[in-house]
Design an enzyme around this catalytic site. Structure first.
Site, short mmCIF file in Angstrom:
data_model
loop_
_atom_site.label_atom_id
_atom_site.label_comp_id
_atom_site.label_asym_id
_atom_site.label_seq_id
_atom_site.Cartn_x
_atom_site.Cartn_y
_atom_site.Cartn_z
N CYS A 1 -1.34 0.50 -3.17
CA CYS A 1 -1.11 0.65 -1.74
C CYS A 1 0.26 0.12 -1.35
O CYS A 1 0.59 -1.04 -1.61
CB CYS A 1 -2.21 -0.08 -0.96
N ARG B 1 0.73 -2.83 2.06
CA ARG B 1 0.02 -4.11 1.98
C ARG B 1 0.65 -5.25 2.75
O ARG B 1 0.06 -6.32 2.85
CB ARG B 1 -0.14 -4.52 0.51
N TRP C 1 -3.00 3.19 8.76
CA TRP C 1 -2.33 4.32 9.39
C TRP C 1 -1.57 5.10 8.33
O TRP C 1 -1.34 4.63 7.22
CB TRP C 1 -1.42 3.89 10.53
N GLU D 1 2.19 11.32 3.30
CA GLU D 1 0.80 11.64 2.91
C GLU D 1 0.37 12.96 3.55
O GLU D 1 -0.32 13.77 2.92
CB GLU D 1 -0.15 10.52 3.34
#
Ligand code: FAD
Ligand code: NAP
Ligand code: FMN
Length: 1180
Positions: free
Chosen positions: A199, A202, A371, A376
């Protein structure tokens, strides 16, 4: 140069030559020289590290002993990097300082690389198994997690840490599992995010909202919780990170699962030509939904329903309400045609298929949302060829040459797709982050983590964005990837592994029950079967109640006993006494009223039993004779010999209040009488004090009775059932508070909490001083409430629900832990054992009594903070002291009754004074609340007539103030609340009809009203009603009023009484002054004595009514005075006159309304004046 660098590394004790060499070759070769130069320049920095590193290594040696077994040595299977016990140097190609990752030494073996093969680009490198963990593994992981948790609190190895670990260990050893406290869960969820190596976002890890839904046990509940999650996360576009967690895995057969990969996603419909309408990613899951019965519209943008399964059961699907999902139509700031593509995406990315693995516990149903990073959507969702594949369409619209890749049409189109995504979100104020910002943020996070945590696991392949990788800083940073727990793990899609109840279509069960599970199910079923077959013994349950409590308990008892007996439950007034000698098992639940009397619906049985005990016939007339004439001395030996109830087994639960001298008299009488009639006690009579722990006592008593009855009748009672009411002692880990919604208005909540119809009205005026004393000294007040439409009669009572003072509430709030905002609404949840044919499982359930409210409201309206806390509570508080001396003293008070009594008497402490006395005590609010007793309503006689003061209700209230032995002031809760209540302020109460204290039906009958002090209260309602009667020209009667007070200044309603005499509504008014200087101390009974000749005429000859109201001792003294006066007048024995007065009561001419202990409370509390001891009704 390299050799210097390598030997430097050797000196530093970092990595082996081989490892360094491996890293060097892996690094971009043209940068090596620069790097080495930098490293030489940084040599002094290395030396500084040396110290730290050796300390660190030492720390690891000491602290990670237990983890050794989990860390696979570098020679065996697993990523060699992750299993290296020494720091790994990480270089930054752009020239930032290199860092050393030491955290990887804590990594677990879940990465599948080996010495020979790096599998880091393989997508799902660890998929959580379906089976529950082995106990040893749970223990290991729990221990590791507890270490991490307490270290984070800087309380590693503290007594709290030790105690918690003991608790966890015991639970795991006993049940194979344990429950995390809410604080642990929140810590774990945040840490799992922090540990998620793939991720990039973070940096936000500590700002995660955790929705602890471990109490949710149904699919509907899951759906509601997830809708709430989406609403919270979406926040109208101002997106917030959140996670929702459902019950943890138990045996692996009762998993909770969210079947969707993401909470929000678009359906994908495969067409016959192989093309897909919608999102191709979701074709398989769309088919699952269709098989479940979902009917998609078949468009490009259909939202998939939420599919969830609870407790291992088959799933259910739910469609989201329209307003839940925020969707963004995609437009481009420069290309108008972009809007015509009709592309869109939802605002909230919420992954819902991962397992949260923490402390050995597996949460199989979780939803995690943050979010979007623009790529993406822009790159992956819109432009991946296996997704919406829009790249060529966009390029064509951009009029790019798509014939050759060298025009970089793909890159250009991809950038514009991303521009459109960013523009569309940002122009609607919906949170989104571009990949450059996200990368920079991640670098900050990485650097921070390297400093404060000695490392940051990161998967380069995932961290580097799919667009413009090398122009983001993360591209140039070396990362190490390793696996830490707590973690979010991949798991098999639920639709592939779910075990279906019945086979449906192609979806087939994949799992099998093991032998142990089958055996458990068989035992359970055969137990039920055997129970059903066995011939059931009849058990009769009788109750007598005035305000409903006994009935409620009796019904609970019936439910429990019904597991083994054939239950017949009756209100005593409906029970046919002639059946009693056929009973073999009789259980009685009964309260006491009046002053040691049975409730109205218990009177008949009371008299019947009395008659039976006397061997008398029980016709009504004869019963009266018996009551009036027979000797009260029974021949108990004779009775015992005949033993009419010798076949009977019985037990009595008596309800009462220690505010009354004849505590639980009726229940005790029943127990005694049944025993004298030959019945065998299953248990000693149990007395439940309304003022303290009545319910807890009942909950302990009922299972004991069940067990004992099962033993007597030789029934096999399961331990589970005999412990049915016996809740495990609540602990900090079995009670928690979760943010919640308010469950209703205060009147509604009080109604539910007390099982009464509570009404909300407002104060009409500020309370008035009824005495001539200065306001600060006032002792009695008039309370006027605006209560339109309220139905009541003169003589009735109201039950007022008081509020604890804000000083008390604020003081207690300050001492509690477990919440930040005293005005946030929480639900208190309790870990409950759920029994199923496959065993017992834990789940969180809302507290069955305490409503969802703010801590402030709960302390203000619901809990008793003034009564000195019981020993149980002190014991509990002892567990939450930081200072040993506080804990020890509280423990002593909690266990040593003599010490407790002395301390209690000395301080008469409120809860606040206890918490102030033991200053280091900081109990967790949820557990503390669960152990408090309810703040009870207080009764007040109504001092108005509804026909005289329309839409109002008045009360006459004496303020209760007293001192403890140390001279500290103590205040009665309700009377002082009423004294300070403001105009228009709401107050909550119910009306309690007192038919035994109403005016006579025949308005011509004389009335003698006796009420000193606040005993005058109902008489004001009488004289207001008499005024109305006078206006209605009804036949009038003679009315005498006996009132007593300390001094003339305290003569209540003096002016009003004078005018009543003038208007001949009252015929005579007597004033007994007990503390007026220079006047002999006079009580109302003295004046009754003086006036008895005239009174005898009114009472006996004219068949008048006597009304006595007020304190129980006064009522007793007045009763004796009247009895003695009649005896003297009629030359009869006291017992004969006693019987006459009983008859007066039966004729409804001797009315008493006693307040419990109000006058001279201190003295009366120690006195036991049991007038009714001699009375046949209760016979106690
Ligand atoms: C049917 C009925 C009708 C009533 N009608 C009225 C009415 O019309 N007017 C009225 O004023 N009251 C009336 N009462 C009494 C009223 O219900 C309350 O009990 C009273 O107001 C005290 O309540 P509180 O909340 O102020 O005090 P609480 O907080 O209940 O405090 C009272 C308690 O304090 C303790 N206490 C009090 N004095 C001392 C002392 N000296 N030493 C040690 N401990 C002590 C005792 O434990 C006592 O039970 C009635 C009661 C009943 C049952
Ligand atoms: N702080 C004060 O100044 C003050 C004043 C009044 C009331 N109060 C408190 O208010 C509460 C109740 O007040 P209240 O107005 O209803 O009553 P109260 O004023 O206490 O008592 C009313 C009258 O009844 C008398 N009395 C006491 N015991 C009696 C008995 N066995 N038989 C007959 N009469 C008896 C009292 O005499 P005694 O003189 O013997 O009490 C007084 O004259 C109590 O908590 C009381 O302590 C306080
Ligand atoms: C007016 C009144 C009189 C009471 N008298 C007594 C009593 O003499 N002895 C006693 O132990 N409890 C007494 N109580 C307390 C009740 O027994 C207690 O509230 C009980 O929990 C009520 O149970 P129920 O709802 O089943 O009637 C009295 C309560 C009131 C309101």
């Amino acid at each position: 140069m390299p050799s210097i660098a390598l030997s430097n590394n050797d000196d530093l004790g970092l990595e082996s030559d081989e490892e360094i060499a491996l890293q060097v070759t892996e690094t971009q070769a043209d940068k090596v020289d620069d790097v080495l130069t930098n490293r030489l320049e940084d040599i002094s920095e290395h030396m500084r590290h040396l110290n730290q590193l050796s300390q660190f290594m030492q720390f690891n040696e000491e602290n990670n002993e237990h983890k050794r077994s989990e860390v696979v040595p570098s020679t065996s299977k697993g990523c060699p990097l992750t299993h290296m016990q020494r720091p790994i140097r990480l270089k930054n190609i752009e020239g930032k300082p290199e860092v050393y990752d030491k955290l990887h030494t804590q990594g677990l073996k879940n990465l599948t690389c080996s010495n020979d093969v790096c599998k880091s680009s393989i997508m799902s490198n660890y998929v959580a198994p379906l089976q529950p963990r082995k106990q040893d593994d749970v223990l290991d992981q729990a221990k590791d997690f507890m270490n991490q948790y307490f270290a984070s609190l800087k309380k590693a190895s503290s007594p709290r840490h030790e105690a918690r670990w003991q608790e966890v260990q015991q639970s795991i050893e006993a049940t194979g599992e344990y429950q995390l406290t809410e604080a642990e869960l929140i810590f774990g969820a945040k840490l799992a995010w922090r540990n998620a190596s793939r991720c990039i976002g973070r940096i936000q890890w500590s700002k995660l909202k955790v929705f602890d839904c471990r109490h949710v046990t149904t699919t509907k509940g899951m759906f509601e919780a997830l809708c709430n999650h989406i609403k919270y996360g979406t926040n109208k576009g101002n997106i917030r990170s959140a996670i929702t967690l459902f019950p943890q895995r138990t045996d692996g057969l009762h998993d909770y699962r969210i079947w969707n990969g993401e909470l929000i996603s678009y359906a994908g419909y495969r067409q016959s030509d192989g093309t897909v309408i919608g999102d191709p990613l979701n074709v398989e899951f769309t088919e699952v939904c269709t098989k479940l019965g979902w009917k998609g519209k078949g468009t490009q943008w259909d939202y998939l329903p939420l599919v969830v399964s609870a407790n291992g059961e088959d799933p259910e699907f739910f469609e989201y309400p329209e307003d839940v999902i925020l969707e963004v139509p995609l437009t481009h700031p420069n290309f108008e045609w972009f809007a015509e593509l009709h592309l869109r995406w939802y605002a909230l990315p919420a992954v819902s298929s991962l397992m949260f693995d923490v402390g050995g516990i597996q949460f199989t149903a979780t939803a995690f949302s943050g979010w979007y990073m623009s790529t993406e959507i822009g790159c992956r969702n819109l432009c991946d060829t296996n997704r919406l594949n829009m790249l060529e369409t966009i390029a064509t619209k951009m009029q790019l040459d798509t014939r050759t890749t060298t025009t970089l049409w793909k890159d250009k189109a991809l950038v514009e797709a991303n521009v459109a995504v960013l523009h569309s979100f940002q122009s609607r104020n919906i949170t989104i982050v571009d990949h450059h910002t996200a990368s920079e943020n991640f670098m900050k996070h990485f650097e921070n983590e390297s400093k404060i945590r000695n490392g940051c696991p990161a998967d380069w392949i995932w961290i580097v964005p799919p667009l413009s990788g090398s122009i983001t800083p993360v591209f140039h940073q070396e990362f190490t990837n390793y696996y830490l727990r707590p973690s979010f793990d991949y798991q098999h899609p639920a639709y592939k592994v779910h075990v279906w109840e019945k086979e449906r279509g192609e979806i087939k069960p994949r799992r099998k029950f093991n032998f142990k599970q089958i055996a458990r199910a068989v035992i359970f079923t055969s137990m039920l079967y055997a129970r059903a077959l066995s011939k059931r013994v009849k058990a009769t349950i009788l109750y007598a109640t005035e305000t409903g409590k006994s009935e409620q308990y009796a019904k609970q008892l019936a439910e429990l006993m019904g597991h083994a007996f054939n239950i017949h439950i009756y209100c005593m007034s409906d029970y046919d006494i002639s059946n009693i000698d056929h009973e073999s098992l009789l259980l009685v639940v009964a309260s006491t009223f009046g002053n040691g009397d049975p409730p109205e619906n218990g009177e008949l049985l009371s008299q019947d039993l009395y008659a039976l005990r006397e061997g008398a016939d029980i016709s009504d007339e004869k019963r009266m004779d018996a009551v009036l004439n027979k000797s009260l001395q029974l021949d108990i030996d004779d009775l015992k010999k005949s033993e009419p109830l010798r076949k009977l087994n019985f037990a009595v639960f008596a309800l009462g209040s220690t505010n009354y001298p004849n505590f639980c008299a009726f229940g005790i009488y029943l127990d005694k009488t049944l025993g004298e009639l030959g019945g065998k006690r299953l248990l000693q009579v149990e007395c439940g004090d309304e003022m303290c722990g009545q319910e807890q006592k009942f909950r302990k008593w009922a299972p004991k009775v069940f067990k004992s009855a099962c033993q007597i009748f030789d029934l096999n009672c399961s331990d589970d059932l005999s412990n049915a009411f016996h809740e495990d002692k609540l602990t900090a880990s079995t009670v928690r508070m979760v943010p919640s919604q308010r469950a209703g208005t205060i009147d509604k909540l009080l109604s539910n909490y007390h099982n009464k119809k509570v009404q909300r009205y407002k104060m009409k005026t500020a309370p008035r001083n009824l005495t001539k004393l200065a306001d600060v000294e006032k002792s009695t007040i008039l309370v006027e409430i605006y209560a339109p439409g309220l139905d009541y009669e003169p003589g009735d009572h109201v039950g007022i629900f008081p509020k604890n003072s804000s000083e008390l509430v604020n003081g207690v709030l300050k001492r509690l832990t477990g919440f930040e905002d005293a005005d946030e609404v929480f639900q208190i949840q309790v870990m409950k054992k759920k029994r199923t044919p496959n065993g017992t499982f834990n789940c969180w359930e809302p507290h069955d009594k305490i409503p969802a409210e703010t801590p402030r409201t709960l302390l203000t309206h619901f809990f008793d903070l003034s009564t000195p806390p019981q020993q149980d509570l002190l014991n509990l508080l002892a567990d939450f002291c930081d200072e040993n001396c506080d804990a020890e003293r509280l423990q002593k008070l909690g266990t040593d009754s003599a010490a407790y009594d002395e301390w209690r008497q000395l301080h008469l402490p409120t809860l606040l004074t206890v918490l102030e006395q033991f200053r280091s005590c900081r109990p967790p609010a949820g557990l503390f609340f669960s152990n408090l007793t309810p703040l009870q309503s207080r009764f007040y006689s109504i001092s108005s007539s509804p026909r005289k003061v329309i839409n109002e209700i008045h009360l006459t209230v004496a303020l209760v103030k007293y001192k403890n032995q140390r001279g500290n002031d103590r205040y009665g809760v309700c009377s002082n609340y009423l004294a300070t209540i403001q105009v228009q302020e709401p107050l909550y109460f119910f009306v309690r009809s007192a038919p035994g204290f109403h005016l006579p039906k025949d308005s011509s009958k004389p009335m003698v009203l006796i009420g000193p002090g606040t005993g005058i209260a109902p008489f004001r309602s009488f004289w207001q009603e008499l005024d109305v009667w006078r206006e209605l020209k009804m036949q009038r009667s003679k009315v005498w009023l006996f009132f007593g007070c300390r001094t003339r200044e305290m003569d209540l309603y003096a002016e009003e009484k004078r005018s009543l005499v003038r208007e001949q509504i009252l015929d005579r008014v007597f004033l007994a002054l007990s503390r007026e200087p220079e006047i002999p101390k006079t009580y109302v009974q003295h004046q009754i004595e003086n006036e008895f000749d005239a009174l005898y005429k009114l009472i006996v000859e004219e068949k008048g009514h006597i009304y006595v109201c007020g304190d129980v001792t006064m009522a007793e003294d007045v009763h004796q005075t009247i009895r003695n006066c009649i005896a003297a007048k009629e030359q009869k024995s006291v017992s004969e006159v006693e019987a006459f007065l009983q008859a007066l009561r039966h004729e409804n001419r001797y009315h008493e309304d006693v307040f419990g202990i109000t006058l001279h409370t201190g003295e009366t509390l120690n006195k036991s004046t049991i007038r009714r001891a001699a009375r046949p009704l209760t016979g106690s």
